[in-house]
Design an enzyme around this catalytic site. Structure first.
Site, mmCIF file in Angstrom:
data_model
loop_
_atom_site.group_PDB
_atom_site.id
_atom_site.type_symbol
_atom_site.label_atom_id
_atom_site.label_comp_id
_atom_site.label_asym_id
_atom_site.label_seq_id
_atom_site.Cartn_x
_atom_site.Cartn_y
_atom_site.Cartn_z
ATOM 1 C CG HIS A 757 5.323 22.162 -62.290
ATOM 2 N ND1 HIS A 757 5.972 22.944 -63.613
ATOM 3 C CD2 HIS A 757 4.755 21.067 -62.869
ATOM 4 C CE1 HIS A 757 5.573 22.136 -64.683
ATOM 5 N NE2 HIS A 757 4.552 21.043 -64.380
ATOM 6 C CG LEU A 768 10.076 19.753 -57.149
ATOM 7 C CD1 LEU A 768 8.756 19.684 -57.287
ATOM 8 C CD2 LEU A 768 10.308 19.287 -55.591
ATOM 9 C CD GLU A 769 9.104 25.309 -63.173
ATOM 10 O OE1 GLU A 769 9.472 26.365 -63.837
ATOM 11 O OE2 GLU A 769 8.004 24.401 -63.677
ATOM 12 C CB ILE A 770 10.418 24.785 -55.775
ATOM 13 C CG1 ILE A 770 10.461 23.442 -55.278
ATOM 14 C CG2 ILE A 770 9.809 25.836 -54.805
ATOM 15 C CD1 ILE A 770 11.125 23.316 -54.246
ATOM 16 C CB THR A 806 9.418 23.782 -67.317
ATOM 17 O OG1 THR A 806 8.282 23.582 -66.421
ATOM 18 C CG2 THR A 806 10.669 23.601 -66.835
#
Length: 1022
Positions: A757, A768-770, A806
């Site tokens: 994301h 960066l949201e993995i 988030t």
């Protein structure tokens, strides 16, 4: 005749026997050499020749087998215990001084009572010229006994005080000390009392007794003289005497020569030792005699963080911090650097010093944050700042030229070291950066950095660096006058470091003959400098800077305001006042909650810059981005300059050309800002391949899909791609709501499917949201994290779940904002309250930035899962009204605000909101205050963050704080939601939620995790 023969034989026999017993060949007493060296080092304060380091030198000497090492402990009239060194170096002027004792009258009064058991360090000065704020810390007698149970100790009581003598005697008996000597030359009364009280004390012979010993030795009568057991102490003239004797008469020099020959007799020392008399010898500055001692006690012999090399008369100090990728000014580093620096300063053979890093890419990255955090009080931080200032002053005031050869990050304390040096050489590459980022940690430069920046720069430029904490490249630093000369990169990191090393050494040799020239200012710079001397101009600049700080920070961050205060103190009252203000400000700021929160965030950021899943098994060379929209083009933008081959795919040439234009415009802007050259621009863009077919996708190691939020669309593209990609290729979906598990449900290899994301704008938002599922392999996660880190991202890895982390938090705060709107509050009220809380952007503005339609879709999706815990039907209807009326936010030029066609930053509250809420609005009896608005939005966020931790969506409070701050703009100075709850108090948070539940309904019910932690008085960061 017989009488005559006897008369001749007796003297002859005596002479022969005297030679045998008193003047033995060197090999017979060679093994005793350490005894004749120890006193030398004891009186020089250790091989580092600094009083501060003497105990370290003693420790090293003991470890390395120096036999008769001694500490002098002087008990003063104020009952201080002074670890004393008779030979002192005046480090202020750098001139050698003859033996001098401490002026006890100048020592501060510690305690009017006799007190040997005072349990803190006593402050003493070994230099009459030292002001009280530069005094040294030395342990008390009891501490010395405990630390050195077998080391010989010389006690000198300066006052005939029976109570004090009894205390000393009791202490000696308690510790059963055997190696105690007492200097009794000038105070026989105290000596007799001490020796009567304690048989373990060995008295030094008086001056008269010492003279008799020397005289009888040279007359050959020493073996026949009865000696009272004691200790023999004698100075041997050396270079110090010879230097002092240069301007004396011939007769006086002759006397010095004879004295040196008379006293320097190892045969005499051996004889005395054989008779049970300890011998203490002062060998004053004999370089030949120092060699052995330096080998045994040198502070450079066991260095872990520094390397010392020599090139003729130039010493090269290389920073190389143990077990670390970068150098920091850690406690270990400073404990080594200070004595090494002092040793080099006092070594007459060294004419110049170069400081350089052994680590490519890192000169010194700043102070050790852990060292700052370890400070338990304001006083500790104040002393830390003062010590730093003293060290930098010593560097700056050195008689020898000191050159800083800088390659890599030169930040914070590292920049302060460089600024204190006389000449700065920098490698002109992208890794070499300068700055003082302390303000980002809620601090300010504490080692004189504020003062030296002000001395080297014009006021506006100094304020810019201090207040923003921004980093500048080497070329910019040279233009500003912070660097004296640039060295161009010639090849690999190793080749660059070798070249910089040799260049700096040559410069140092040049400056031995001719000191570095001061920088010549241009006419314009001189004019500006003259203008800055005007107090009205300075005050205007400071007032403008303060207004800008208040506008940007709402006054929530104390550090920028204290920096301005320090600068004002300097401009009004001079550098010394500025240094005082700097140390005070550093100590005050270090104890604030804001600084602690920002430091916690720094640690979290550092953790999220690491790949916790290990090293990748296969190198990633080629990636593909499916979808050339704003996000897709943004992902390509941050990938092509990292050495990756990037394929940008879309179904139409028009979409591709639009995405490519976005990328090229971004890099053209970098050229305008001198971040890259035209050559680099062409090289970077050559890594981009745009196409409308699936050709060459088999080469890809990872494919990042960035299409609309539609499950079937994402499943279809995955199904098609799996027919063209290799088995090792990873498929990552850039999604913010759709379950990764659902996307992978029809996949042949769910272990290779993952979520990535990205946030818009991709090149500016660091997070960066993995997202991983239960099927996603660790190898896949490792590769995704690797790519994200290569792209320069801060990464949190979360588990698959509704809205992930988030997006879920965004949904809950967005809903509460619509509740507030429905109660009649304006977007400006909400923006004002949330910015006052510390959000980077007002949250009403943030919703318009995201797009009301996108927020609505997220809310509608999550409402099916969370129900009324998230939102009730009236607010759902309000969202639908916004969409029906095309109030979508900034992209439609109207949302919560109406935006100007000419200037999108110009906005007014949308009057249509009142109409939209007419049917659903709730009239409340209480008028919502700013604090009420803040808590309502914040509590929804805090509660859901805790719920995500409880449900294992996030793996740690650190991930939660990083995600909220860098993804949603949560207040950095509060450290993130979890750090804020710890600081504010979890029980108080729960109480507030219970109160708001009574007023506004069950959506404020605290999660069970918070309730349990409140009862158990736990914290997230315990």
């Amino acid at each position: 005749m017989l009488v005559y023969l006897v008369f001749l034989a007796v003297p002859a026999a005596y002479i022969i026997l005297s030679f045998i017993f008193l003047r033995k060949p060197k090999w017979l007493h060679k093994h005793r050499q350490p005894a004749f060296m120890a006193r030398n080092i004891a009186h020089r304060g250790g091989a580092g020749e600094s009083i501060e380091n003497s105990l370290l030198a003693f420790d090293k000497g003991l470890t390395n087998g120096v036999e008769m090492l001694e500490l002098d402990c002087h008990l003063t009239k104020d009952h201080q215990v002074v670890v004393h060194h008779d030979f002192s170096i005046n480090r202020t002027t750098g001139e050698d001084k003859f033996i001098r004792d401490i002026d006890y009258n100048d020592l501060p009064l510690i305690n009017t009572n006799v007190q040997l058991y005072y349990d803190t360090s006593v402050i003493i000065s070994c230099d009459n010229n030292s002001p009280n704020n530069e005094l040294l810390r030395i342990p008390l007698l009891k501490d010395v006994f405990e630390r050195y149970p077998t080391t010989p100790i010389n006690i000198d009581v300066k006052e005939n005080n029976d109570e004090l003598i009894q205390k000393v005697s009791k202490l000696i008996q308690e510790y059963r000390r055997e190696h105690i000597t007492y200097w009794g030359s000038f105070n026989d009364v105290v000596c007799k009392k001490l020796t009567v009280e304690n048989s373990r004390i060995v008295r030094f012979c008086s001056l008269k007794e010492a003279a008799v010993i020397v005289l009888t030795y040279w007359l050959g009568l020493l073996p026949f003289i009865p000696l009272v057991p004691g200790a023999f102490e004698v100075p041997i003239p050396g270079e110090v005497f010879r230097k002092q004797a240069q301007n004396l008469t011939c007769l006086q020099r002759t006397l010095f020569f004879l004295a040196e020959r008379a006293l320097n007799s190892k045969g005499m020392f051996v004889h005395l030792q054989r008779r049970g008399i300890p011998v203490y010898v002062w060998i004053l500055n004999e370089n030949q005699e120092f060699e052995y001692a330096f080998q045994k006690m040198s502070v450079t012999a066991d260095l872990k963080n520094l390397t010392i090399n020599y090139d003729d008369c130039i010493a090269i100090v290389e920073f190389n911090q143990e077990n670390a990728k970068v150098n920091t000014l850690s406690e270990g580093m400073m404990n080594e650097f200070v004595p090494v620096f002092n040793q080099l300063q006092n070594n007459d053979n060294i004419k110049g010093i170069v400081v350089i890093s052994a680590k490519p890419g890192s000169f010194i990255a700043g102070a050790d944050i852990n060292m700052l955090e370890s400070a338990q009080s304001r006083d500790e931080l104040y002393k830390m700042s003062r010590n730093g200032q003293d060290i930098m002053n010593q560097i700056e005031q050195s008689r020898k030229p000191i050159i800083a050869a800088i390659a890599g990050s030169c930040l914070g304390g590292g920049f302060e070291v460089a600024l204190a040096c006389h000449y700065r050489i920098a490698l002109n590459d992208k890794q070499t950066k300068f700055g003082v980022p302390e303000v980002k940690l809620g601090l300010l430069p504490g080692a004189g950095g504020t003062q030296r920046l002000l001395q080297n720069l014009l006021l506006p430029d100094a304020l810019d660096l201090l207040l923003t904490g921004r980093e500048i490249q080497a070329k910019k630093a040279k233009t500003m006058g912070l660097v004296d000369i640039l060295v161009q990169s010639i090849g690999t990191d190793l080749e660059n470091m070798e070249y910089l090393y040799s260049f700096a050494v040559q410069k140092a040799k040049q400056f031995i003959v001719q000191r570095p020239f001061k920088r010549q200012y241009s006419l314009i710079e001189n004019i500006k400098s003259k203008i800055m001397l005007n107090s009205h101009v300075r005050n205007y600049i400071l007032s403008q800077a303060e207004a800008k700080v208040m506008a940007q920070t709402q006054g929530l961050y104390p550090a920028p305001l204290r920096i301005l205060n320090v600068i004002k103190q300097t401009l009004d009252h001079g550098t010394q006042a500025g240094l005082n203000a700097e140390a005070e400000a550093f100590a005050d700021l270090g104890m604030t909650n804001e600084s602690k929160a920002l430091i916690s965030l720094f640690h979290g950021r550092t953790e999220c810059k690491k790949n916790k899943f290990g090293k990748i098994n296969r190198e990633i060379k080629t990636i593909a981005i499916i979808g050339a929209g704003v996000i897709g083009a943004g992902i390509a933008h941050i990938s092509i300059d990292k050495g990756l081959q990037v394929i940008l795919y879309d179904t139409t040439e028009y979409a591709l050309s639009r995405g490519q234009l976005q990328i090229t415009k971004g890099y053209e802007n970098y050229i305008k800002r001198n971040r890259i050259t035209h050559t680099e621009y062409k090289r970077i863009l050559s890594n981009l391949n745009c196409q409308t077919t699936f050709d060459n996708l088999y080469k890809c190691d990872i494919i990042i899909e960035s299409l609309y939020e539609d499950l079937k669309l994402k499943q279809n593209i995955l199904d098609k791609l799996e027919q063209h990609i290799s088995e090792h290729c990873i498929f990552a979906s850039n999604t913010y709501t759709i379950s990764i598990h659902d996307i992978a449900s029809n996949s042949q290899r769910p272990d290779k499917i993952i979520g990535m994301h990205y946030f818009s704008p991709v090149d500016k938002v660091e997070l960066l949201e993995i997202i991983r599922t239960k099927q996603t392999s660790d190898e896949t996660v490792c590769s995704a994290v690797h790519i994200g880190l290569k792209q320069g991202k801060i990464i949190i890895v979360v588990n698959d779940g509704p809205g992930f982390y988030t997006t879920r938090l965004l949904a809950f705060i967005s809903v509460e904002i619509f509740y507030l709107l429905n109660e009649g509050l304006s977007p400006k009220d909400i923006d004002k309250a949330t910015k006052k809380f510390g959000f980077h952007v007002g949250l009403a503005t943030l919703l318009d930035e995201y797009g009301i339609d996108i927020i609505a879709n997220i809310v509608f999706h999550l409402q099916t899962i969370f129900g009324e815990r998230l939102i009730d039907l009236s607010i759902i209807e309000l969202f639908r009204k916004f969409i029906r009326n095309y109030l979508l936010g900034k992209k439609s030029q109207q949302g919560l605000y109406i935006y100007s066609n000419d200037n999108h930053n110009k906005k007014e509250t949308n009057p249509k909101i009142k109409e939209l809420i007419k049917d659903t609005s709730i009239q409340t009896k209480e008028i919502s205050t700013i604090e009420d608005i803040q808590w309502r939005i914040c509590l929804r966020l805090l509660n859901e963050a805790a719920k995500c931790l409880e449900e294992n969506i996030i793996n740690s409070p650190t991930d939660g704080d990083i995600g909220a701050v860098f993804g949603l703009g949560f207040s950095p100075m509060k450290g993130g939601p979890f750090r804020f709850m710890d600081t504010y108090g979890i029980s108080k948070i729960v109480d507030l939620m219970n109160n708001y539940q009574l007023k506004h309904g069950d959506r404020f019910i605290p999660t069970q995790l918070l309730i349990n932690m409140s009862k158990e008085n736990k914290t997230f960061y315990s």
